[in-house]
Design an enzyme around this catalytic site. Sequence first.
Site, PDB file in Angstrom:
ATOM      1  N   HIS A   1       8.722   0.710   8.754  1.00 32.02           N
ATOM      2  CA  HIS A   1       8.330  -0.484   7.993  1.00 32.02           C
ATOM      3  C   HIS A   1       7.594  -0.121   6.696  1.00 32.02           C
ATOM      4  O   HIS A   1       7.997  -0.594   5.612  1.00 32.02           O
ATOM      5  CB  HIS A   1       7.483  -1.406   8.864  1.00 32.02           C
TER       6      HIS A   1
ATOM      7  N   GLU B   1      -5.747  -1.941   8.752  1.00 32.94           N
ATOM      8  CA  GLU B   1      -5.728  -3.076   9.673  1.00 32.94           C
ATOM      9  C   GLU B   1      -5.413  -2.650  11.103  1.00 32.94           C
ATOM     10  O   GLU B   1      -5.932  -3.241  12.053  1.00 32.94           O
ATOM     11  CB  GLU B   1      -4.688  -4.098   9.203  1.00 32.94           C
ATOM     12  N   ASP B   2      -4.595  -1.601  11.276  1.00 35.48           N
ATOM     13  CA  ASP B   2      -4.048  -1.329  12.608  1.00 35.48           C
ATOM     14  C   ASP B   2      -4.294   0.083  13.133  1.00 35.48           C
ATOM     15  O   ASP B   2      -3.741   0.455  14.175  1.00 35.48           O
ATOM     16  CB  ASP B   2      -2.542  -1.603  12.600  1.00 35.48           C
TER      17      ASP B   2
ATOM     18  N   ASP C   1       6.141  -6.583   1.452  1.00 35.69           N
ATOM     19  CA  ASP C   1       5.868  -6.542   2.894  1.00 35.69           C
ATOM     20  C   ASP C   1       6.550  -7.720   3.591  1.00 35.69           C
ATOM     21  O   ASP C   1       7.228  -7.573   4.613  1.00 35.69           O
ATOM     22  CB  ASP C   1       4.357  -6.581   3.103  1.00 35.69           C
TER      23      ASP C   1
END
Length: 640
Positions: free
Chosen positions: A68, A97-98, A158
């Site tokens: 991605h 964020e992840d 995105d």
Amino acid sequence: MKPQETNTDATRYQISEEEITRRAQEVFSAMEKRSTLEEMQLIEDAFRYAREAHREQRRKTGEPYIIHPIAVAHIVASELQLDCPCVCAAFLHDVVEDTPTTIEHIRELFGEDVAFLVSVVTKQKKQSYEMSKQIDNFKQMLDSLHNDIRAVLIKLADRLHNMRTLDSMRPDKQMKIAGETDYFYAPLANRLGLYTIKIELENLSFRYRCPQWYYKIQELIEKDKKLDETRMAKFNSALDEILQSNGIKYTREIKYKQPYNIWRKMKTQDEDYEHLECRHFTRIIFPSDIYMSDKNMVLKIYSLLTDKFKERPNSIINYIDLPKQNGYQAFHTQLLSDYGVWEEVHIQSERMNKKTQLGYLFDSGSREIDIRMWLRDFRSLLKDVAENSERDPSNNFFMQSVRATFYNDDIQVYTPDGKAILLPKNSTAIDFAFNIHTDIGMHAKYAKINGHLASVRTRLKRGDCVEIGTAPDTWPQESWRNSAKSYKALRHIHMYLDKLDKPKYIRCPYCHPIPGEEVIGFTLPDGQVMVHRRDCSEAISLASQQGDSIVAVDYCEDPNNVFPAIITAKAVDRQHLLLDIIDSISNKLQLSIDSLNTKTEDDIVTCQVTFFVHGYSEIKTILNSILSIPDVDEANCRIE
């Protein structure tokens, strides 16, 4: 997009390490021609860092999650043609964020510029939100426009890849993401002039929101291509002969309009597919700065074509002298083919066509992003929203207001003394009234448009001259909410109406859903569920702002519930025609008819019947029955 948790189905979509490297190399190749050695090293370092950070994560498809960020970086590098910090930020846009990575660590490794971009596209986690999680995230991104537009462009990239890979999500998640896209991201791409991306986002959203409509229209478009093949070949051969015989260099392409564009025209023009004109167009693109100025070359080509073909009266749209607000330029006209069909033709220079793809990112003289006026107006809106946030009970329509004011094409209308007023496309006389003065808007009773009396809810067109009549006992009405398009009008209308007692609805008052249609539900604060059609603009708005309230609904027919419907049929006049239409409604289905109106002009009958139905299946049955009546040419229905 937030990565999906590793699942046992991951092995069904294996991608080798070599394939990951190959895809990353495509990004590097796209950047090599416009980057220094130091910048290329930074881009490669960003990829390697993201690859390691996401190593244990996978998407719902089962593929490694790094696919991605690579895809987003490829869009940023190739389709948007942005710079080194943007490509680095695209690779890194999800790591904070992840993963355990912090912005401070990104700043240490990749510099302040990259860290700023990553911070803007990173969703902030809060204990509570000012409006909703979705709106707060939108505001965070939009606030970055005060200084820099690049973070918004990365977010668009995105979202574009998320939409291209939405198949793996659950239907409710698809609706939430597609609603956000249609309501916010596609119009934003349009305002930035990224027309190609805007079209793709709209159609992907339409595909997941209303799949039945999407695939039905897609099938009809493919049929059109086959049926049009001979006619279009002859028409375009004639165009080629004219242009080539006059020594003009050009490229030519036939473009069929996309399902979403077709669907929208069917709704706004109240036409079925077969009666919708200009479902495709021929584009002629000539090299810039070879013969003469772009405008002079357009006029030369136009002159040559109209020497051969008859031009449809009033079909010219000159977007060269008056470009769209997003910068789009072209010359549109319609020519009569040998088959008696009006063919739409667009004439553009290569420069104009390139700007259609890159919008404000493209400038014939420089690589600068020149959107100073847009940013100035946007800052003014944010300031107004901030100043009114405490006393405005309708702050929950923030996104609606932002979208209406800045993310639609604009029209220019005039006051009786010739003053030009710029309003969002599809604005009404209500918007005009509030733009002149708040008091005029609050008490607007009627309008005179080009000297003719009209309702204040009448939609305005480019060039209209508008005058507003007021009355002290006239105040905003509930119907104005759905008629106004501009921020100023919406804010004052909402503020006034929200102070009044509002009824609790179960059925959306805008789209009027009935059992059997494609519907979606939203949980209201009191626990009840409001039902919307899946193509309802209000539902799309809610999906982009209150997506967590979406619920599946089983909206079945109830013999005790009926809904008013109006069928309009057009036919060639004959004896007993009206009796046949009434029979198909009243006798065959035993449905009650409320009113009947007919008008005959030159042997063409327009018949409008108001009756009551239990669900959408009865509507389809009646439409099919009426369309099978001899001499009936078309029939359509709307639900009240």
